[in-house]
Design an enzyme around this catalytic site. Structure first.
Site, PDB file in Angstrom:
ATOM      1  NE  ARG A 243       2.989  -7.830   0.401  1.00  0.00           N
ATOM      2  CZ  ARG A 243       3.712  -7.218  -0.541  1.00  0.00           C
ATOM      3  NH1 ARG A 243       4.527  -7.907  -1.308  1.00  0.00           N
ATOM      4  NH2 ARG A 243       3.629  -5.907  -0.703  1.00  0.00           N
ATOM      5  CD  GLU A 272       8.855 -10.537   3.355  1.00  0.00           C
ATOM      6  OE1 GLU A 272       9.150  -9.334   3.236  1.00  0.00           O
ATOM      7  OE2 GLU A 272       8.384 -11.211   2.440  1.00  0.00           O
ATOM      8  CG  HIS A 290      10.034  -8.524  -0.331  1.00  0.00           C
ATOM      9  ND1 HIS A 290       8.959  -8.440   0.516  1.00  0.00           N
ATOM     10  CD2 HIS A 290       9.584  -8.015  -1.516  1.00  0.00           C
ATOM     11  CE1 HIS A 290       7.913  -7.907  -0.108  1.00  0.00           C
ATOM     12  NE2 HIS A 290       8.278  -7.643  -1.352  1.00  0.00           N
TER      13      HIS A 290
HETATM   14  C1  8YV Z   1       8.165  -3.610  -2.976  1.00  0.00           C
HETATM   15  C2  8YV Z   1       6.320  -5.328  -3.278  1.00  0.00           C
HETATM   16  O1  8YV Z   1       9.520  -3.615  -2.963  1.00  0.00           O
HETATM   17  O2  8YV Z   1       5.333  -3.481  -4.339  1.00  0.00           O
HETATM   18  C3  8YV Z   1       5.180  -4.473  -3.682  1.00  0.00           C
HETATM   19  O3  8YV Z   1       4.043  -4.849  -3.335  1.00  0.00           O
HETATM   20  O4  8YV Z   1       6.136  -6.376  -2.787  1.00  0.00           O
HETATM   21  C4  8YV Z   1       7.730  -4.977  -3.435  1.00  0.00           C
HETATM   22  O5  8YV Z   1       8.124  -5.286  -4.718  1.00  0.00           O
HETATM   23  C5  8YV Z   1       7.680  -3.221  -1.620  1.00  0.00           C
HETATM   24  O6  8YV Z   1       6.345  -3.513  -1.410  1.00  0.00           O
HETATM   25  C6  8YV Z   1       7.893  -1.764  -1.389  1.00  0.00           C
HETATM   26  O7  8YV Z   1       7.040  -1.263  -0.397  1.00  0.00           O
END
Ligand code: 8YV
Length: 328
Positions: A243, A272, A290
């Site tokens: 993150r 983002e 991402h």
């Molecule tokens: C996802 C991610 O694409 O799962 C997670 O926490 O960061 C990503 O890989 C995204 O969060 C989907 O909501």
């Protein structure tokens, strides 16, 4: 008469196979054109839904949850990270929250490894040069990067993804170091030949590459603060596929500009989809939108998990991927 199916509101477009199954099992409301929901739309969704299926692009905060209808009993997040959901407010209101762990581990680890390779070997910079028609031909000292074999990788957060990165990196000849709230099982440490650092500061000062793999919580916000980033060696690289909020993006950008660290590979950003415009000017960074878990297989598996979590909850069982605030 068949019992009434629960109203499941899905905030973004999911893989077709998942949406089809959603329609078969539930009274599903899909987001066919995939526009990110506005605050007003999200508020309307929590007022009506029995189950909400949000993603990382939905801010399900205390204000939104305060407007939830009494029939909203489950937030089945599509994604592993749940930092966009106010877990305490959900708990207060008796709303269960689930996520989709495990199934995106290998894809995210692959993307991390790709960045660990791409930044020191100048992959994106070279590709841009060729595309721009600016390649004048091979030369013995042309576009030299740095070898990763034999270097030290410091992993911050040795959970599922951190360990999957460590396995890959070991295969590429990196020696594995890590910092984690808890030391991992000795067998895992032995398998990875990993060195544990209780002090994050001590580890940061000694590594060639740093990769971040912990969830974003109030305790990990700006874990790599300006002060901690200053501990890094000038030849070191930073990779982040977790993150954006874990790193002080402005401080990182300033250090990259001044070449106080050698480069960064970033798949996630603090605000983002906004990216610090100064990062865009730097050749020493690889920037991705991402994409960590963005494979059709991974996203389908994530959707399957969402379906199972909803189905078990509706059938009166505890869903397998229940998120408890104490787990974070
Ligand atoms: C996802 C991610 O694409 O799962 C997670 O926490 O960061 C990503 O890989 C995204 O969060 C989907 O909501």
């Amino acid at each position: 008469m068949a019992p009434k199916k629960p109203l499941v509101i899905v905030t973004r477009k999911l893989p077709d196979a998942i949406e089809t199954r959603m329609m078969e099992l539930f009274d599903a409301r899909l987001n066919i054109d995939d526009h990110p929901m506005t605050k007003a739309e999200l508020t309307e969704a929590v007022k009506q839904a029995d189950v909400l299926v949000p993603t990382v692009t939905d801010r399900v905060d205390a204000g939104i949850l305060a407007q939830a209808g009494s029939n909203l009993r489950l937030i089945a997040n599509f994604g592993a990270g749940v930092d966009h959901i106010d877990l305490a407010s959900a708990r207060q209101r008796g709303i269960t929250v689930t996520n989709t762990p495990d199934v995106l581990t290998e894809d995210t680890a692959d993307m991390t490894m790709a960045l660990i390779l791409a930044v020191p070997r100048r992959l994106a910079e070279g590709e841009r040069l060729v595309r721009a028609g600016r390649w004048g031909g091979w030369g013995p000292t042309f576009m030299m990067g740095h070898r990763i074999w034999g270097k030290r990788l410091g992993i911050i957060g040795m959970g599922r993804i951190g360990q999957a990165v460590a396995r890959r990196a070991k295969g590429f000849g990196l020696s594995i170091h890590y910092h984690n709230r808890r030391r991992v099982h000795p067998e895992i440490e032995a398998e990875l030949e990993a060195t544990y650092w209780e002090s994050l500061d001590q580890m940061l000062a000694r590594m060639d590459v740093i990769s971040v793999h912990c969830p974003h919580t109030p305790a990990t916000y700006h874990l790599l603060s300006a002060r901690r980033l200053k501990l890094l060696q000038p030849h070191s690289y930073v990779v982040n596929t977790s993150r954006g909020e874990l790193i002080d993006e402005n401080a990182l950008t300033r250090m990259l500009q001044k070449r106080e660290i050698a480069g960064a590979g970033l798949d996630v950003f603090e605000h983002e989809p906004a990216v610090n415009p100064k990062l865009l000017e730097l050749d020493s960074v690889v920037l991705l939108p991402h994409l960590g878990s963005a494979t059709i297989e991974g996203r389908t598996d994530m959707g399957e998990k969402v379906l199972i979590n909803i189905k078990t909850h509706i059938d009166g069982h505890s869903p397998p991927d229940r998120v408890l605030a104490s787990m974070l």
